[in-house]
Scaffold this motif. Structure first.
Motif, short mmCIF file in Angstrom:
data_model
loop_
_atom_site.label_atom_id
_atom_site.label_comp_id
_atom_site.label_asym_id
_atom_site.label_seq_id
_atom_site.Cartn_x
_atom_site.Cartn_y
_atom_site.Cartn_z
N VAL A 193 5.11 -5.22 -0.84
CA VAL A 193 4.38 -6.29 -1.51
C VAL A 193 5.26 -6.96 -2.56
O VAL A 193 5.84 -6.28 -3.42
N THR A 206 1.00 -13.70 -2.88
CA THR A 206 1.22 -12.26 -2.79
C THR A 206 1.18 -11.89 -1.31
O THR A 206 0.19 -12.19 -0.63
N TYR A 256 3.27 -9.27 2.01
CA TYR A 256 4.27 -8.30 2.45
C TYR A 256 5.51 -9.09 2.90
O TYR A 256 5.41 -10.00 3.71
N ILE A 269 -1.58 -11.46 1.40
CA ILE A 269 -2.65 -10.74 0.73
C ILE A 269 -3.57 -11.73 0.03
O ILE A 269 -4.78 -11.70 0.22
#
Length: 122
Positions: free
Chosen positions: A5, A98, A100, A44
């Motif tokens: 992340v 946000t 990965y 995210i």
């Protein structure tokens, strides 16, 4: 490198019209996801801020109806007003994505917004 992340930041200047906010929000989003190799399933959330002079359109709405790199309708989007600072710049849309990522984030500042953060602008 294994994905982890990260949060990628970006900013762009816009005029207070629906057309400008939509064009600039989508342009910024597309640049951030492209430069960071982010796919829809990697995301995210996305947080937008605007300076108080930009009230013609919400950039989250602009992203959902614009020609984004991918469909953002299932991404948690949030928008808030930038803190007002006397003498601060106006006409600024900022975002923090946000997601990965397989690399440290590349921060994206476009259309003059590079001057806001020369320390991290590329």
């Amino acid at each position: 490198m294994e994905k982890r992340v990260y949060a990628a930041r970006g900013a762009i200047f816009a005029e207070n019209t629906k057309e400008s906010i939509q064009e600039k929000a989508v342009k910024l989003f597309n640049a951030v996801v492209q430069k960071n190799g982010v796919q829809k399933d990697d995301v995210i959330s996305l947080h937008w801020t605007l300076t108080k002079d930009l009230d013609a359109m919400n950039p989250a709405t602009a992203l959902r109806v614009g020609k984004a790199a991918f469909d953002a309708s299932e991404i948690p989007l949030f928008c808030s007003q930038e803190a007002f600072i006397q003498g601060g710049r106006v006409g600024v849309i900022r975002m923090m994505l946000t997601a990965y990522m397989g690399q440290k984030p590349v921060h994206v500042f476009l259309d003059g917004a590079e001057a806001l953060r020369p320390d991290i602008s590329k």
